[in-house]
Design a protein around this motif. Sequence first.
Motif, PDB file in Angstrom:
ATOM      1  N   UNK A 120     -12.843 -52.363  51.747  1.00 57.68           N
ATOM      2  CA  UNK A 120     -12.668 -51.191  50.889  1.00 57.68           C
ATOM      3  C   UNK A 120     -11.909 -50.075  51.601  1.00 57.68           C
ATOM      4  N   UNK A 121     -12.077 -50.009  52.917  1.00 54.13           N
ATOM      5  CA  UNK A 121     -11.420 -48.962  53.691  1.00 54.13           C
ATOM      6  C   UNK A 121     -10.149 -49.458  54.390  1.00 54.13           C
ATOM      7  N   UNK A 122      -9.705 -50.650  54.013  1.00 56.97           N
ATOM      8  CA  UNK A 122      -8.454 -51.210  54.553  1.00 56.97           C
ATOM      9  C   UNK A 122      -8.432 -51.261  56.077  1.00 56.97           C
ATOM     10  N   UNK A 123      -9.518 -51.771  56.636  1.00 58.14           N
ATOM     11  CA  UNK A 123      -9.614 -51.935  58.083  1.00 58.14           C
ATOM     12  C   UNK A 123      -8.634 -53.020  58.544  1.00 58.14           C
ATOM     13  N   UNK A 124      -8.001 -52.778  59.682  1.00 60.05           N
ATOM     14  CA  UNK A 124      -7.019 -53.719  60.225  1.00 60.05           C
ATOM     15  C   UNK A 124      -7.609 -54.706  61.234  1.00 60.05           C
ATOM     16  N   UNK A 125      -8.482 -54.184  62.081  1.00 57.81           N
ATOM     17  CA  UNK A 125      -9.030 -54.994  63.178  1.00 57.81           C
ATOM     18  C   UNK A 125     -10.529 -54.751  63.281  1.00 57.81           C
ATOM     19  N   UNK A 126     -11.283 -55.823  63.547  1.00 63.56           N
ATOM     20  CA  UNK A 126     -12.712 -55.710  63.798  1.00 63.56           C
ATOM     21  C   UNK A 126     -13.056 -56.477  65.070  1.00 63.56           C
ATOM     22  N   UNK A 127     -13.740 -55.814  65.991  1.00 60.86           N
ATOM     23  CA  UNK A 127     -14.216 -56.484  67.208  1.00 60.86           C
ATOM     24  C   UNK A 127     -15.744 -56.489  67.191  1.00 60.86           C
ATOM     25  N   UNK A 128     -16.323 -57.569  67.698  1.00 64.44           N
ATOM     26  CA  UNK A 128     -17.781 -57.694  67.723  1.00 64.44           C
ATOM     27  C   UNK A 128     -18.224 -58.477  68.953  1.00 64.44           C
ATOM     28  N   UNK A 129     -19.520 -58.374  69.289  1.00 67.05           N
ATOM     29  CA  UNK A 129     -20.056 -59.065  70.453  1.00 67.05           C
ATOM     30  C   UNK A 129     -21.294 -59.858  70.114  1.00 67.05           C
ATOM     31  N   UNK A 130     -22.337 -59.729  70.958  1.00 69.36           N
ATOM     32  CA  UNK A 130     -23.678 -60.238  70.716  1.00 69.36           C
ATOM     33  C   UNK A 130     -23.851 -61.739  70.974  1.00 69.36           C
ATOM     34  N   UNK A 131     -22.828 -62.541  70.759  1.00 71.13           N
ATOM     35  CA  UNK A 131     -22.982 -63.993  70.866  1.00 71.13           C
ATOM     36  C   UNK A 131     -22.784 -64.454  72.302  1.00 71.13           C
ATOM     37  N   UNK A 132     -23.791 -65.164  72.829  1.00 74.58           N
ATOM     38  CA  UNK A 132     -23.733 -65.641  74.209  1.00 74.58           C
ATOM     39  C   UNK A 132     -24.064 -67.130  74.282  1.00 74.58           C
ATOM     40  N   UNK A 133     -23.549 -67.778  75.313  1.00 70.85           N
ATOM     41  CA  UNK A 133     -23.902 -69.171  75.571  1.00 70.85           C
ATOM     42  C   UNK A 133     -23.677 -70.071  74.372  1.00 70.85           C
ATOM     43  N   UNK A 134     -24.755 -70.714  73.930  1.00 72.02           N
ATOM     44  CA  UNK A 134     -24.668 -71.607  72.777  1.00 72.02           C
ATOM     45  C   UNK A 134     -24.233 -70.868  71.509  1.00 72.02           C
ATOM     46  N   UNK A 135     -24.456 -69.553  71.491  1.00 69.76           N
ATOM     47  CA  UNK A 135     -24.061 -68.750  70.334  1.00 69.76           C
ATOM     48  C   UNK A 135     -22.568 -68.694  70.119  1.00 69.76           C
TER      49      UNK A 135
END
Length: 228
Positions: A182-197
């Motif tokens: 809705x806000x016309x975002x261009x890029x999204x970065x995220x984390x949280x996932x480790x190892x088997x994740x």
Amino acid sequence: MAIYAIADLHLDPIGDKPMDVFSSKWENHERKIFYNWNKKIKDNDIVLLAGDISWGLKLKEAEIDLKKIVKLPGYKIISKGNHDYWWETKSKLNKLELDNIHFLFNDGYKYNNIGVAGTRGWIAKDSDEFQDKDKKIFDREINRLILSLESIKDMPVKIVMIHYPPFNVSGKTNEFVEIMRKYNVNICVYGHLHGEGHKFVKEGIIDGIEFRCIASDYINFIPIKIVD
């Protein structure tokens, strides 16, 4: 000026949370992160730190790690992760007077034609862990993302930093991505996932948004360039 990103520094101010209990890949991870940071990042660069910064339980403990980050090159934008128990009100965070850190908290950050917004996010609704109590947290995080994006809605380029992956367990995008669209975002970065994740990592152009996973062990503890 370039924009880099990394999440899940998991710095340990007390020395009682060694990350190598999860994987040998995490051995001396703080040293790896700081070495790679100093090698790649210049003083005029911006670094996005998407949560799980310090294992400190109190702000005074986390301040030890935050002062290490202050000494590193670049201007830092920090958002909250699920293990950032030290996170306080915006006023308390600002009272630390860390002059090259912006704590992202219901607001955004603007630089030239680029706006940065974000929030912590939450576990996916189709997760086995999701309970009735989680709905309130999920909805609150949605509202925080809206507030943050509202503050940069006039910017031509928009980046969202979020700790939890904005995807359902099924792999489909969730409500956080609906807001980004809705806000016309261009890029999204995220984390949280480790190892088997890491098997749940989704990257590339999805719904017109470029997604990058920046969990530190996923990117080999090397901050990655998001914008030249």
